[in-house]
Write a protein that holds these residues in place. Structure first.
Motif, PDB file in Angstrom:
ATOM      1  N   ASP A   1       0.071   5.060  -4.928  1.00 39.29           N
ATOM      2  CA  ASP A   1      -1.197   4.620  -5.501  1.00 39.29           C
ATOM      3  C   ASP A   1      -2.310   5.620  -5.214  1.00 39.29           C
ATOM      4  N   ILE A   2      -2.281   6.183  -4.010  1.00 33.82           N
ATOM      5  CA  ILE A   2      -3.281   7.164  -3.617  1.00 33.82           C
ATOM      6  C   ILE A   2      -2.602   8.292  -2.856  1.00 33.82           C
ATOM      7  N   GLY A   3      -3.210   9.470  -2.911  1.00 36.97           N
ATOM      8  CA  GLY A   3      -2.701  10.614  -2.162  1.00 36.97           C
ATOM      9  C   GLY A   3      -3.801  11.175  -1.297  1.00 36.97           C
ATOM     10  N   ILE A   4      -3.487  11.435  -0.045  1.00 35.81           N
ATOM     11  CA  ILE A   4      -4.457  12.055   0.862  1.00 35.81           C
ATOM     12  C   ILE A   4      -4.110  13.537   0.914  1.00 35.81           C
ATOM     13  N   CYS A   5      -4.971  14.352   0.324  1.00 40.53           N
ATOM     14  CA  CYS A   5      -4.619  15.733  -0.001  1.00 40.53           C
ATOM     15  C   CYS A   5      -5.559  16.741   0.652  1.00 40.53           C
TER      16      CYS A   5
ATOM     17  N   ILE B   1      -0.262  35.899  15.215  1.00 40.29           N
ATOM     18  CA  ILE B   1      -1.568  35.248  15.085  1.00 40.29           C
ATOM     19  C   ILE B   1      -1.452  34.198  13.991  1.00 40.29           C
ATOM     20  N   ALA B   2      -1.740  32.949  14.322  1.00 41.08           N
ATOM     21  CA  ALA B   2      -1.457  31.843  13.408  1.00 41.08           C
ATOM     22  C   ALA B   2      -2.718  31.352  12.707  1.00 41.08           C
ATOM     23  N   CYS B   3      -2.577  31.096  11.415  1.00 39.79           N
ATOM     24  CA  CYS B   3      -3.644  30.458  10.646  1.00 39.79           C
ATOM     25  C   CYS B   3      -3.449  28.948  10.743  1.00 39.79           C
ATOM     26  N   VAL B   4      -4.428  28.274  11.333  1.00 38.76           N
ATOM     27  CA  VAL B   4      -4.303  26.837  11.592  1.00 38.76           C
ATOM     28  C   VAL B   4      -5.579  26.120  11.171  1.00 38.76           C
ATOM     29  N   THR B   5      -5.509  24.797  11.197  1.00 37.05           N
ATOM     30  CA  THR B   5      -6.699  23.966  11.014  1.00 37.05           C
ATOM     31  C   THR B   5      -7.264  23.663  12.393  1.00 37.05           C
ATOM     32  N   ARG B   6      -8.510  24.059  12.626  1.00 36.62           N
ATOM     33  CA  ARG B   6      -9.101  23.929  13.960  1.00 36.62           C
ATOM     34  C   ARG B   6      -9.043  22.488  14.452  1.00 36.62           C
ATOM     35  N   GLU B   7      -9.393  21.546  13.584  1.00 33.80           N
ATOM     36  CA  GLU B   7      -9.444  20.140  13.996  1.00 33.80           C
ATOM     37  C   GLU B   7      -8.085  19.601  14.415  1.00 33.80           C
TER      38      GLU B   7
ATOM     39  N   LEU C   1       0.860  -1.176   0.000  1.00 38.90           N
ATOM     40  CA  LEU C   1       0.000   0.000   0.000  1.00 38.90           C
ATOM     41  C   LEU C   1       0.900   1.231   0.000  1.00 38.90           C
ATOM     42  N   ARG C   2       0.837   2.010  -1.088  1.00 36.42           N
ATOM     43  CA  ARG C   2       1.703   3.181  -1.241  1.00 36.42           C
ATOM     44  C   ARG C   2       0.848   4.443  -1.161  1.00 36.42           C
ATOM     45  N   ILE C   3       1.094   5.233  -0.118  1.00 43.62           N
ATOM     46  CA  ILE C   3       0.262   6.414   0.145  1.00 43.62           C
ATOM     47  C   ILE C   3       1.130   7.662   0.161  1.00 43.62           C
ATOM     48  N   GLY C   4       0.648   8.708  -0.492  1.00 42.46           N
ATOM     49  CA  GLY C   4       1.257  10.025  -0.387  1.00 42.46           C
ATOM     50  C   GLY C   4       0.420  10.879   0.539  1.00 42.46           C
ATOM     51  N   VAL C   5       1.057  11.594   1.453  1.00 40.70           N
ATOM     52  CA  VAL C   5       0.303  12.354   2.448  1.00 40.70           C
ATOM     53  C   VAL C   5       1.195  13.453   3.025  1.00 40.70           C
ATOM     54  N   GLY C   6       0.589  14.563   3.438  1.00 35.96           N
ATOM     55  CA  GLY C   6       1.332  15.621   4.118  1.00 35.96           C
ATOM     56  C   GLY C   6       1.589  15.259   5.566  1.00 35.96           C
ATOM     57  N   ASP C   7       2.580  15.914   6.169  1.00 32.21           N
ATOM     58  CA  ASP C   7       2.954  15.598   7.550  1.00 32.21           C
ATOM     59  C   ASP C   7       1.787  15.773   8.525  1.00 32.21           C
ATOM     60  N   THR C   8       1.070  16.888   8.403  1.00 30.58           N
ATOM     61  CA  THR C   8       0.010  17.183   9.361  1.00 30.58           C
ATOM     62  C   THR C   8      -1.138  16.193   9.237  1.00 30.58           C
ATOM     63  N   ILE C   9      -1.574  15.930   8.012  1.00 30.14           N
ATOM     64  CA  ILE C   9      -2.658  14.965   7.805  1.00 30.14           C
ATOM     65  C   ILE C   9      -2.208  13.582   8.234  1.00 30.14           C
ATOM     66  N   SER C  10      -0.943  13.273   7.992  1.00 28.15           N
ATOM     67  CA  SER C  10      -0.405  11.976   8.409  1.00 28.15           C
ATOM     68  C   SER C  10      -0.538  11.802   9.919  1.00 28.15           C
ATOM     69  N   LYS C  11      -0.185  12.841  10.649  1.00 31.43           N
ATOM     70  CA  LYS C  11      -0.206  12.769  12.113  1.00 31.43           C
ATOM     71  C   LYS C  11      -1.627  12.699  12.660  1.00 31.43           C
ATOM     72  N   HIS C  12      -2.510  13.558  12.157  1.00 32.48           N
ATOM     73  CA  HIS C  12      -3.832  13.716  12.764  1.00 32.48           C
ATOM     74  C   HIS C  12      -4.914  12.838  12.138  1.00 32.48           C
TER      75      HIS C  12
ATOM     76  N   GLY D   1     -12.056  20.574   2.540  1.00 36.69           N
ATOM     77  CA  GLY D   1     -12.022  19.148   2.787  1.00 36.69           C
ATOM     78  C   GLY D   1     -10.642  18.530   2.689  1.00 36.69           C
ATOM     79  N   ILE D   2     -10.577  17.318   3.188  1.00 40.13           N
ATOM     80  CA  ILE D   2      -9.451  16.427   2.929  1.00 40.13           C
ATOM     81  C   ILE D   2     -10.010  15.293   2.090  1.00 40.13           C
ATOM     82  N   GLY D   3      -9.300  14.908   1.061  1.00 44.59           N
ATOM     83  CA  GLY D   3      -9.801  13.865   0.174  1.00 44.59           C
ATOM     84  C   GLY D   3      -8.717  12.925  -0.275  1.00 44.59           C
ATOM     85  N   VAL D   4      -9.142  11.813  -0.830  1.00 46.81           N
ATOM     86  CA  VAL D   4      -8.211  10.829  -1.387  1.00 46.81           C
ATOM     87  C   VAL D   4      -8.199  10.991  -2.897  1.00 46.81           C
ATOM     88  N   CYS D   5      -7.015  11.123  -3.454  1.00 46.59           N
ATOM     89  CA  CYS D   5      -6.854  11.305  -4.896  1.00 46.59           C
ATOM     90  C   CYS D   5      -6.185  10.064  -5.499  1.00 46.59           C
TER      91      CYS D   5
END
Length: 296
Positions: free
Chosen positions: A144-148, A239-245, A95-106, A269-273
């Motif tokens: 194979d997929i990217g979580i973007c 003042i930081a711009c962040v993702t609330r979740e 299973l080969r996944i591409g993902v950003g650090d923040t989405i990977s963690k949370h 949104g976050i989606g799978v590409c």
């Protein structure tokens, strides 16, 4: 029309059984059909492959030599089919996944844990990068997929949203009095802002939305990770711009406060590409079914 592979399969079974009649039973064919297949192969090779006797058949010298290669090839084909079955049953694969650090963690890590517990023999390969980088990984076949971070506008991709997230602004103790009341976007733009780098999809989304309201922002700091943006806010750098979740731990503990905006930034949104032109692997398909709730 009988294919060459079918003829070699008949040839192999006849060689193992040394009999047209026994080979016919093993192949669920008639004896004349088996005999005709061997004769056709002999004509195509211009070589006699079996000596016919009243008790059955025995391979000629040429036939014995060919049997070694054909049996080896047929065994390899069977092994290949077994491997394909293993991939489908997820007893092997990757299973080969591409993902950003923040989405990977949370987002990704808890889901990967559940997937790995269910399919322990699937190898996991994770590539990190921005949304733009993940799309490049997809197109080059590295994942194979990217979580973007969405939105993603690319007609070559299937994009399947599965999680709503909200962009907001947060601050530390230093700014409590200044931000004790609701403010609008124009007031926000005058504050010392901390944002992700311009290449970030999250950054572009917020900038584009504020620009649609006639507000241009010029951050004091541009950082490479969401966690770093949060930490800069914690030590009162701005003042930081962040993702609330992804900042709930800081907000719930009171370490950071959320700016009261008169108008909220719409959720994204976050989606799978994945590539439209490439079928998903069995492992990727199962990951989508179990984690994203997608079913083709």
């Amino acid at each position: 029309m009988v294919s060459k592979l079918d003829l070699y399969r008949v040839f192999s079974i006849v060689g193992k059984n040394e009999s047209f009649s026994r080979a016919a039973k093993a192949l669920f064919m008639t004896q004349p059909a088996v005999s005709q297949s061997i004769m056709q192969l002999e004509r195509e090779l211009d070589t006699r492959l079996f000596n016919r006797t009243p008790k059955g058949v025995t391979p000629t010298t040429e036939g014995s030599l060919l049997l070694e290669y054909v049996n080896s090839a047929m065994n390899l084909i069977e092994i290949g089919e077994e491997k394909i079955a293993e991939f489908k049953n997820l007893t092997t694969g990757e299973l080969r996944i591409g993902v950003g650090d923040t989405i990977s963690k949370h987002v990704l890590l808890p889901q990967l844990e559940a997937f790995r517990n269910r399919y322990p023999n699937i190898k996991l390969k994770i590539e990190n990068g921005t949304t733009d980088a993940l799309i490049s990984f997809l197109k080059s076949g590295e994942v194979d997929i990217g979580i973007c971070n969405l939105p993603v506008q690319d007609t070559t991709l299937n994009v399947r949203p599965f999680l709503h997230i909200h962009d907001t602004f947060v601050y530390g103790d230093k700014y409590r009095k200044l931000l004790a009341r609701p403010i609008d976007f124009h007031e926000l733009a005058k504050l010392p802002l901390i944002l992700l780098e311009p290449s970030s999809n999250s950054r572009r989304y917020v900038e584009d939305y504020l620009a649609s309201k006639g507000v241009k922002i010029s951050p004091e700091f541009e950082l490479g990770s969401h966690d770093l943006v949060v930490e800069f806010a914690r030590i009162n750098m701005g003042i930081a711009c962040v993702t609330r979740e992804f900042t709930e731990e800081y907000l719930e503990s009171g370490v950071l406060q959320e700016v009261q905006l008169i108008e909220q930034i719409p959720h994204r949104g976050i989606g799978v590409c994945s590539l439209k032109s490439v079928p998903l692997s069995p492992a990727s398909t199962k990951f989508m079914e179990l984690v994203v709730g997608w079913d083709e």
